[in-house]
Scaffold this motif. Structure first.
Motif, PDB file in Angstrom:
ATOM      1  N   ALA A   1       0.821  -1.211   0.000  1.00 14.22           N
ATOM      2  CA  ALA A   1       0.000   0.000   0.000  1.00 14.22           C
ATOM      3  C   ALA A   1       0.857   1.264   0.000  1.00 14.22           C
ATOM      4  O   ALA A   1       1.827   1.370   0.759  1.00 14.22           O
ATOM      5  N   ALA A   2       0.485   2.200  -0.841  1.00  9.97           N
ATOM      6  CA  ALA A   2       1.161   3.495  -0.865  1.00  9.97           C
ATOM      7  C   ALA A   2       0.928   4.207   0.466  1.00  9.97           C
ATOM      8  O   ALA A   2      -0.157   4.132   1.047  1.00  9.97           O
ATOM      9  N   GLY A   3       1.931   4.887   0.961  1.00 17.46           N
ATOM     10  CA  GLY A   3       1.795   5.607   2.221  1.00 17.46           C
ATOM     11  C   GLY A   3       1.846   4.722   3.450  1.00 17.46           C
ATOM     12  O   GLY A   3       1.561   5.186   4.557  1.00 17.46           O
ATOM     13  N   LEU A   4       2.193   3.461   3.272  1.00 15.79           N
ATOM     14  CA  LEU A   4       2.269   2.526   4.404  1.00 15.79           C
ATOM     15  C   LEU A   4       3.286   3.031   5.432  1.00 15.79           C
ATOM     16  O   LEU A   4       4.398   3.416   5.075  1.00 15.79           O
ATOM     17  N   ASP A   5       2.894   3.049   6.690  1.00 14.89           N
ATOM     18  CA  ASP A   5       3.814   3.413   7.772  1.00 14.89           C
ATOM     19  C   ASP A   5       4.657   2.176   8.065  1.00 14.89           C
ATOM     20  O   ASP A   5       4.290   1.326   8.878  1.00 14.89           O
ATOM     21  N   THR A   6       5.763   2.074   7.375  1.00 11.33           N
ATOM     22  CA  THR A   6       6.538   0.825   7.413  1.00 11.33           C
ATOM     23  C   THR A   6       7.098   0.533   8.805  1.00 11.33           C
ATOM     24  O   THR A   6       7.165  -0.630   9.215  1.00 11.33           O
ATOM     25  N   GLY A   7       7.492   1.578   9.541  1.00 17.72           N
ATOM     26  CA  GLY A   7       7.996   1.348  10.889  1.00 17.72           C
ATOM     27  C   GLY A   7       6.931   0.795  11.817  1.00 17.72           C
ATOM     28  O   GLY A   7       7.166  -0.147  12.569  1.00 17.72           O
ATOM     29  N   ALA A   8       5.735   1.379  11.738  1.00 21.07           N
ATOM     30  CA  ALA A   8       4.636   0.925  12.600  1.00 21.07           C
ATOM     31  C   ALA A   8       4.204  -0.488  12.231  1.00 21.07           C
ATOM     32  O   ALA A   8       3.955  -1.327  13.111  1.00 21.07           O
ATOM     33  N   VAL A   9       4.096  -0.754  10.923  1.00 24.22           N
ATOM     34  CA  VAL A   9       3.677  -2.097  10.494  1.00 24.22           C
ATOM     35  C   VAL A   9       4.724  -3.134  10.880  1.00 24.22           C
ATOM     36  O   VAL A   9       4.385  -4.240  11.323  1.00 24.22           O
TER      37      VAL A   9
ATOM     38  N   LEU B   1       6.150  -7.746  14.184  1.00 25.65           N
ATOM     39  CA  LEU B   1       7.102  -8.383  15.093  1.00 25.65           C
ATOM     40  C   LEU B   1       6.457  -8.708  16.434  1.00 25.65           C
ATOM     41  O   LEU B   1       6.753  -9.751  17.030  1.00 25.65           O
ATOM     42  N   ALA B   2       5.555  -7.843  16.905  1.00 28.73           N
ATOM     43  CA  ALA B   2       4.841  -8.136  18.152  1.00 28.73           C
ATOM     44  C   ALA B   2       3.979  -9.391  17.978  1.00 28.73           C
ATOM     45  O   ALA B   2       3.919 -10.255  18.868  1.00 28.73           O
ATOM     46  N   LEU B   3       3.309  -9.484  16.832  1.00 30.44           N
ATOM     47  CA  LEU B   3       2.506 -10.666  16.550  1.00 30.44           C
ATOM     48  C   LEU B   3       3.384 -11.916  16.491  1.00 30.44           C
ATOM     49  O   LEU B   3       3.059 -12.957  17.087  1.00 30.44           O
ATOM     50  N   LEU B   4       4.509 -11.816  15.793  1.00 29.18           N
ATOM     51  CA  LEU B   4       5.413 -12.961  15.659  1.00 29.18           C
ATOM     52  C   LEU B   4       5.979 -13.391  17.004  1.00 29.18           C
ATOM     53  O   LEU B   4       6.130 -14.588  17.262  1.00 29.18           O
ATOM     54  N   ASP B   5       6.276 -12.424  17.868  1.00 27.64           N
ATOM     55  CA  ASP B   5       6.758 -12.773  19.205  1.00 27.64           C
ATOM     56  C   ASP B   5       5.707 -13.576  19.971  1.00 27.64           C
ATOM     57  O   ASP B   5       6.024 -14.579  20.617  1.00 27.64           O
ATOM     58  N   GLY B   6       4.460 -13.111  19.900  1.00 26.56           N
ATOM     59  CA  GLY B   6       3.392 -13.820  20.602  1.00 26.56           C
ATOM     60  C   GLY B   6       3.167 -15.216  20.046  1.00 26.56           C
ATOM     61  O   GLY B   6       3.039 -16.190  20.803  1.00 26.56           O
ATOM     62  N   LEU B   7       3.118 -15.325  18.734  1.00 28.15           N
ATOM     63  CA  LEU B   7       2.923 -16.637  18.105  1.00 28.15           C
ATOM     64  C   LEU B   7       4.090 -17.568  18.414  1.00 28.15           C
ATOM     65  O   LEU B   7       3.899 -18.756  18.701  1.00 28.15           O
ATOM     66  N   SER B   8       5.300 -17.024  18.361  1.00 27.77           N
ATOM     67  CA  SER B   8       6.493 -17.843  18.616  1.00 27.77           C
ATOM     68  C   SER B   8       6.505 -18.367  20.045  1.00 27.77           C
ATOM     69  O   SER B   8       6.839 -19.534  20.284  1.00 27.77           O
TER      70      SER B   8
END
Length: 201
Positions: free
Chosen positions: A151-159, A164-171
């Protein structure tokens, strides 16, 4: 010349200890990893290991750094691959997630997370490792935006932080062996969330 050889021998000895520590964690879990048990596996003394690492916390931290350095090399190689941004993101997710409940790297992460509240060195080292993952994922996403794949204008840092927060929880769920949590299911969920976060309007 002799001093250089001694330093090289010392680094080789440390790497053997770290490699053996990771193997022991994968085989028997972290609870059974003691300096004496590791020394027995290596055919040396606990004092010899203490000479290089000082204490168990330092050994565990250096084992994590050693493991993460290999993954950092894989991340750098991934970022330069000539594949579509979507494929690159998928490979990043696969690289991040644990291989299964006995993943020694993730076992170490969970153990050391619990110790960071009272150990500034651990907290600083973990933050340094986290920054590498964050920056590389944000860079991957930014390139996908420039290519028109995300997506254009994606806040890449926030995403990147959200993923990474999701991956930490799943891991964590996978490594702890929680009911219904496995690598395949975690990867499916991470893929679904990632696709929603980066999709073009």
């Amino acid at each position: 010349m002799a001093a250089t050889a001694r330093r090289r021998d010392g680094l080789d000895a440390q790497e053997r200890m770290l490699k053996e520590a990771m193997a022991a964690i994968a085989e028997d879990g972290l609870a059974t990893l003691t300096m004496s048990a590791l020394a027995k596996r290596l055919g040396t003394s606990g004092g010899h290991i203490l000479y290089y690492f000082g204490n168990k916390d330092r050994l565990l931290l250096e084992a994590l750094r050693w493991s993460e350095s290999t993954l950092a090399e894989e991340r750098r190689a991934l970022l330069t691959r000539r594949v579509a941004a979507e494929r690159k993101l998928d490979l990043f997710l696969q690289l991040y997630l644990p291989v299964g409940p006995r993943d020694p790297r993730w076992t170490l992460w969970i153990e050391l997370w619990a110790r960071t509240g009272s150990n500034e060195d651990l907290r600083a080292a973990q933050a340094e490792i986290d920054v590498g993952w964050q920056e590389d994922l944000a860079s991957l996403l930014a390139k996908g935006v420039r290519q028109g794949r995300f997506a254009a204008g994606l806040d890449t840092g926030a995403v990147a932080s959200q993923l990474l927060a999701l991956l930490d929880g799943l891991s964590t769920r996978v490594v702890l062996g929680q009911h219904g949590a496995d690598r395949d299911g975690a990867l499916d969920m991470a893929r679904a969330v990632a696709a929603r976060l980066v999709e073009r309007a």
